[in-house]
Scaffold this motif. Structure first.
Motif, PDB file in Angstrom:
ATOM      1  N   ILE A  67       0.835  -1.209   0.000  1.00 34.49           N
ATOM      2  CA  ILE A  67       0.000   0.000   0.000  1.00 34.49           C
ATOM      3  C   ILE A  67       0.868   1.256   0.000  1.00 34.49           C
ATOM      4  CG2 ILE A  67      -1.625   1.354   1.387  1.00 34.49           C
ATOM      5  CD1 ILE A  67      -2.800  -1.342   2.349  1.00 34.49           C
ATOM      6  N   ILE A  68       1.879   1.290   0.867  1.00 35.09           N
ATOM      7  CA  ILE A  68       2.734   2.476   0.962  1.00 35.09           C
ATOM      8  C   ILE A  68       3.509   2.695  -0.331  1.00 35.09           C
ATOM      9  CG2 ILE A  68       4.667   3.543   2.188  1.00 35.09           C
ATOM     10  CD1 ILE A  68       3.789   1.970   4.685  1.00 35.09           C
ATOM     11  N   ALA A  69       4.064   1.608  -0.889  1.00 35.54           N
ATOM     12  CA  ALA A  69       4.899   1.729  -2.088  1.00 35.54           C
ATOM     13  C   ALA A  69       4.113   2.148  -3.313  1.00 35.54           C
ATOM     14  CB  ALA A  69       5.618   0.413  -2.357  1.00 35.54           C
ATOM     15  N   ALA A  70       2.822   1.865  -3.344  1.00 34.37           N
ATOM     16  CA  ALA A  70       2.009   2.311  -4.476  1.00 34.37           C
ATOM     17  C   ALA A  70       1.973   3.829  -4.559  1.00 34.37           C
ATOM     18  CB  ALA A  70       0.587   1.752  -4.358  1.00 34.37           C
ATOM     19  N   ALA A  71       2.293   4.486  -3.440  1.00 38.20           N
ATOM     20  CA  ALA A  71       2.356   5.953  -3.409  1.00 38.20           C
ATOM     21  C   ALA A  71       3.786   6.452  -3.387  1.00 38.20           C
ATOM     22  CB  ALA A  71       1.608   6.487  -2.193  1.00 38.20           C
ATOM     23  N   CYS A  72       4.646   5.814  -2.570  1.00 38.96           N
ATOM     24  CA  CYS A  72       6.017   6.314  -2.388  1.00 38.96           C
ATOM     25  C   CYS A  72       6.952   5.158  -2.052  1.00 38.96           C
ATOM     26  CB  CYS A  72       6.046   7.358  -1.276  1.00 38.96           C
ATOM     27  SG  CYS A  72       7.698   8.018  -0.912  1.00 38.96           S
ATOM     28  N   GLY A  73       7.776   4.776  -3.004  1.00 42.53           N
ATOM     29  CA  GLY A  73       8.715   3.686  -2.782  1.00 42.53           C
ATOM     30  C   GLY A  73       9.726   3.984  -1.692  1.00 42.53           C
ATOM     31  N   SER A  75       9.357   5.847   1.044  1.00 38.31           N
ATOM     32  CA  SER A  75       8.726   5.677   2.353  1.00 38.31           C
ATOM     33  C   SER A  75       8.564   4.207   2.692  1.00 38.31           C
ATOM     34  CB  SER A  75       7.353   6.366   2.380  1.00 38.31           C
ATOM     35  OG  SER A  75       7.483   7.755   2.224  1.00 38.31           O
ATOM     36  N   ALA A  76       8.195   3.417   1.696  1.00 38.60           N
ATOM     37  CA  ALA A  76       7.989   1.992   1.923  1.00 38.60           C
ATOM     38  C   ALA A  76       9.289   1.299   2.308  1.00 38.60           C
ATOM     39  CB  ALA A  76       7.398   1.340   0.669  1.00 38.60           C
ATOM     40  N   MET A  77      10.394   1.651   1.666  1.00 37.20           N
ATOM     41  CA  MET A  77      11.676   1.007   1.986  1.00 37.20           C
ATOM     42  C   MET A  77      12.174   1.423   3.363  1.00 37.20           C
ATOM     43  SD  MET A  77      12.652  -1.285  -0.052  1.00 37.20           S
ATOM     44  CE  MET A  77      14.176  -1.492   0.851  1.00 37.20           C
ATOM     45  N   ILE A 233      12.511 -10.249   2.570  1.00 36.16           N
ATOM     46  CA  ILE A 233      12.125 -10.692   1.229  1.00 36.16           C
ATOM     47  C   ILE A 233      10.641 -10.460   0.979  1.00 36.16           C
ATOM     48  CG2 ILE A 233      11.876 -12.709  -0.266  1.00 36.16           C
ATOM     49  CD1 ILE A 233      14.521 -13.749   0.892  1.00 36.16           C
ATOM     50  N   LEU A 234       9.799 -10.845   1.926  1.00 35.36           N
ATOM     51  CA  LEU A 234       8.366 -10.638   1.732  1.00 35.36           C
ATOM     52  C   LEU A 234       8.004  -9.156   1.769  1.00 35.36           C
ATOM     53  CD1 LEU A 234       7.026 -13.611   3.846  1.00 35.36           C
ATOM     54  CD2 LEU A 234       6.693 -13.284   1.386  1.00 35.36           C
ATOM     55  N   GLY A 235       8.706  -8.393   2.611  1.00 36.55           N
ATOM     56  CA  GLY A 235       8.450  -6.957   2.666  1.00 36.55           C
ATOM     57  C   GLY A 235       8.840  -6.258   1.388  1.00 36.55           C
ATOM     58  N   VAL A 236      10.004  -6.607   0.851  1.00 39.05           N
ATOM     59  CA  VAL A 236      10.453  -5.948  -0.379  1.00 39.05           C
ATOM     60  C   VAL A 236       9.672  -6.454  -1.585  1.00 39.05           C
ATOM     61  CG1 VAL A 236      12.331  -7.453  -1.216  1.00 39.05           C
ATOM     62  CG2 VAL A 236      12.542  -4.975  -1.409  1.00 39.05           C
ATOM     63  N   ALA A 237       9.181  -7.680  -1.512  1.00 37.39           N
ATOM     64  CA  ALA A 237       8.285  -8.158  -2.566  1.00 37.39           C
ATOM     65  C   ALA A 237       7.005  -7.331  -2.554  1.00 37.39           C
ATOM     66  CB  ALA A 237       7.979  -9.642  -2.370  1.00 37.39           C
ATOM     67  N   GLY A 238       6.508  -7.036  -1.346  1.00 34.26           N
ATOM     68  CA  GLY A 238       5.347  -6.158  -1.239  1.00 34.26           C
ATOM     69  C   GLY A 238       5.626  -4.771  -1.788  1.00 34.26           C
ATOM     70  N   VAL A 239       6.811  -4.257  -1.506  1.00 32.52           N
ATOM     71  CA  VAL A 239       7.208  -2.952  -2.037  1.00 32.52           C
ATOM     72  C   VAL A 239       7.156  -2.947  -3.558  1.00 32.52           C
ATOM     73  CG1 VAL A 239       9.117  -1.322  -2.312  1.00 32.52           C
ATOM     74  CG2 VAL A 239       8.620  -2.276  -0.053  1.00 32.52           C
ATOM     75  N   VAL A 313      11.490 -12.544  -6.593  1.00 31.05           N
ATOM     76  CA  VAL A 313      11.823 -12.647  -8.015  1.00 31.05           C
ATOM     77  C   VAL A 313      10.655 -12.154  -8.859  1.00 31.05           C
ATOM     78  CG1 VAL A 313      12.346 -14.244  -9.902  1.00 31.05           C
ATOM     79  CG2 VAL A 313      13.437 -14.557  -7.670  1.00 31.05           C
ATOM     80  N   LEU A 314       9.470 -12.714  -8.587  1.00 35.58           N
ATOM     81  CA  LEU A 314       8.293 -12.375  -9.383  1.00 35.58           C
ATOM     82  C   LEU A 314       7.918 -10.903  -9.248  1.00 35.58           C
ATOM     83  CD1 LEU A 314       6.031 -13.426 -11.216  1.00 35.58           C
ATOM     84  CD2 LEU A 314       4.715 -13.940  -9.158  1.00 35.58           C
ATOM     85  N   ALA A 315       7.881 -10.404  -8.014  1.00 35.22           N
ATOM     86  CA  ALA A 315       7.475  -9.013  -7.804  1.00 35.22           C
ATOM     87  C   ALA A 315       8.473  -8.035  -8.408  1.00 35.22           C
ATOM     88  CB  ALA A 315       7.308  -8.737  -6.313  1.00 35.22           C
ATOM     89  N   SER A 316       9.775  -8.322  -8.279  1.00 34.71           N
ATOM     90  CA  SER A 316      10.801  -7.436  -8.840  1.00 34.71           C
ATOM     91  C   SER A 316      10.709  -7.402 -10.360  1.00 34.71           C
ATOM     92  CB  SER A 316      12.189  -7.898  -8.413  1.00 34.71           C
ATOM     93  OG  SER A 316      12.346  -7.816  -7.018  1.00 34.71           O
ATOM     94  N   GLU A 317      10.523  -8.560 -10.966  1.00 38.39           N
ATOM     95  CA  GLU A 317      10.452  -8.604 -12.435  1.00 38.39           C
ATOM     96  C   GLU A 317       9.174  -7.955 -12.949  1.00 38.39           C
ATOM     97  OE1 GLU A 317      11.182 -12.706 -13.508  1.00 38.39           O
ATOM     98  OE2 GLU A 317      13.359 -12.362 -13.502  1.00 38.39           O
TER      99      GLU A 317
END
Length: 375
Positions: A67-73, A75-77, A233-239, A313-317
Motif C-alpha cells: 500500500i505504501i509503495a504504491a504511493a512512495c517507494g 517511504s515503503a523502503m 524478502i516478503l516486505g520488499v516483494a510487497g514494495v 523474483v516475481l514481484a521485482s520482475e
C-alpha cells in the motif's frame, strides 16, 4: 488485518502520497511519512500486543508495504527496514531490550534499521568482515557498513558481525546511533528510491554493552535465515508489487482521461487496451503470489521458503515490466515529471539488485526444486 490496512491506506492517502514527489525530487528522508506511521502505531506492526504493538505478522507486513509503495517507494523502503530491525529484536528480546526498544517502537518513538552490507562482501551480507571483540562486559566494533537505509535518521541499528570467537559464527548486536565513535557518511546517489537515505556507516572503537546482543553469541546466522530473510524478502516483494500497482493505476487514469481531438480517449485504442491488460495481470499475479507466500510462511508450510524466495523474483520482475508498459501508455507525459511514472520506473529497478539479488534467488529456487544442495 483489515483495520491495519485501512489505517495504512488513510495515512498513505493523507500524508505519504502528497509528499512523494517532493521526497523524490529533493532526495530527502520521508520524515512526514515515518512520523505519521509512528503516530498511528504502525512502526510497532511487528511488536507483540502485550508490549503495546499491533502484533502483526508477515502477511500484514507485505500488504502494508504494498500500500505504501504504491504511493512512495522511498517511504515503503524506510518503513520496511525499520520493521526488519524490529523483527530481530522481537525474536529474542530480553526484558531490558523489550523495555528499551520494543515498547518505544510501539509508541512511535524509535526508528531502527539494519546495518548488514559491506563493500567487501557485496550481496553476501551473511558473511561480514566486522568482528565483535569482547572486552570485559562490552563488545568493541570497528569497521564500515554500506547501504544503511535510514542512515542518520535511525535511533538504533542491528549490526551483523562475526562473533568474538570464530567457531561461534555470527552475532547480531543492537547499537544506538548516538554511541561515541559511530558516524554516517555520504549521500544516497541512487537513480531511484531517492529518499531512503541509504548511506555508509563507520564504526570506530564503538563500545556496546554485551547486554545489547540479540540472543546468545552465535545466534546471528539463525536470525538471518529465520527472521531477517523472510521479513525482508516478503516486505520488499510487497514494495515491488506496490510500485507496479502505482504505475498501473497512474497509467490507467491517464489512458481514461487523455482525449484525442475526435473525442476518443486513449483507453479506446486497442494497443493501449493490450498494455492495460498486461499490466493488470502483472500487478495482480505479483500481489497474489506475495500474499500467498506470506500466508505460507506464517503457517509454517514445508514449501514456504520456496514461495518466499520466488515472491521477490516475481514481484521485482513484474515491477520492471509494468513500469515499462506504463511508460509506453503515458508516452511523452510519462517521460516527464508531469506524471509519477518515471519515478516508479526508477524505483522499480532497485528490487532486482537488492540482496539477495534476483539471480541469487533464482539459483537457490532452481537448486531447491531440483534437489541440488544450495552450498
Amino acid at each position: 488485518m483489515s483495520a491495519i490496512l485501512e489505517m495504512t491506506r488513510q495515512i498513505t492517502n493523507e500524508v505519504i502520497a502528497p509528499m512523494a514527489a517532493a521526497v523524490d525530487a529533493e532526495r530527502r528522508f520521508p520524515k512526514e511519512s515515518i512520523e505519521a506511521l509512528g503516530k498511528a502505531g504502525l512502526l510497532g506492526l511487528l511488536v507483540p500486543k502485550e508490549l503495546g504493538g499491533l502484533g502483526g505478522d508477515l502477511t500484514d507486513l507485505s500488504a502494508v508495504t504494498e500500500i505504501i509503495a504504491a504511493a512512495c517507494g522511498s517511504s515503503a523502503m524506510c518503513y520496511l527496514m525499520h520493521c526488519c530491525a524490529t523483527a530481530v529484536v522481537a525474536a529474542k528480546a530480553t526484558p531490558d531490550q523489550a523495555e528499551r526498544y520494543l515498547k518505544p517502537i510501539a509508541r512511535g518513538e524509535k526508528l531502527g534499521t539494519l546495518a548488514f552490507s559491506e563493500t567487501g562482501t557485496g550481496a553476501h551480507f551473511y558473511s561480514p568482515e566486522i568482528k565483535a571483540v569482547l572486552e570485559g562486559d562490552r563488545f568493541v566494533l570497528n569497521g564500515k557498513k554500506s547501504f544503511v537505509t535510514n542512515g542518520g535518521e535511525a535511533d538504533f541499528l542491528i549490526v551483523i558481525t562475526n562473533a568474538s570467537s570464530p567457531e561461534l559464527g555470527l552475532d547480531m548486536i543492537i547499537v544506538d546511533t548516538d554511541a561515541p565513535g559511530l558516524r554516517f557518511e555520504g549521500e544516497w546517489e541512487g537513480i531511484g528510491l531517492s529518499g531512503n537515505n541509504s548511506i555508509a556507516l563507520h564504526l570506530e572503537q564503538v563500545k556496546v554493552p554485551a547486554t545489547q546482543l540479540v540472543g546468545a553469541e552465535g545466534d546471528g546466522m539463525g536470525l538471518v535465515f529465520q527472521v531477517v530473510a523472510p521479513t525482508f524478502i516478503l516486505g520488499v516483494a510487497g514494495v515491488n508489487a506496490g510500485i507496479a500497482r502505482g504505475a498501473y493505476e497512474t497509467a490507467l487514469r491517464h489512458a481514461k482521461a487523455r482525449k484525442y481531438a475526435d473525442g476518443r480517449s486513449l483507453a479506446e485504442i486497442q494497443a493501449i487496451q493490450f498494455y492495460l491488460s498486461d499490466m493488470f495481470g502483472g500487478v495482480e499475479s505479483a500481489s497474489l503470489f506475495v500474499r500467498n507466500a506470506a500466508a505460507k510462511a506464517v503457517r509454517g508450510d514445508g514449501d514456504a521458503i520456496l514461495h518466499v524466495m520466488q515472491s521477490k523474483v516475481l514481484a521485482s520482475e513484474q515491477a520492471i515490466r509494468v513500469t515499462n508498459l506504463a511508460m509506453q501508455v503515458c508516452g511523452g507525459q510519462g517521460y516527464t515529471k508531469a506524471l509519477p511514472v518515471e519515478r516508479y520506473l526508477r524505483d522499480a529497478r532497485a528490487g532486482a539488485v537488492m540482496a539477495p539479488t534476483t539471480e541469487v534467488l533464482k539459483e537457490w529456487v532452481g537448486k531447491s526444486v531440483a534437489g541440488v544442495p544450495l552450498f
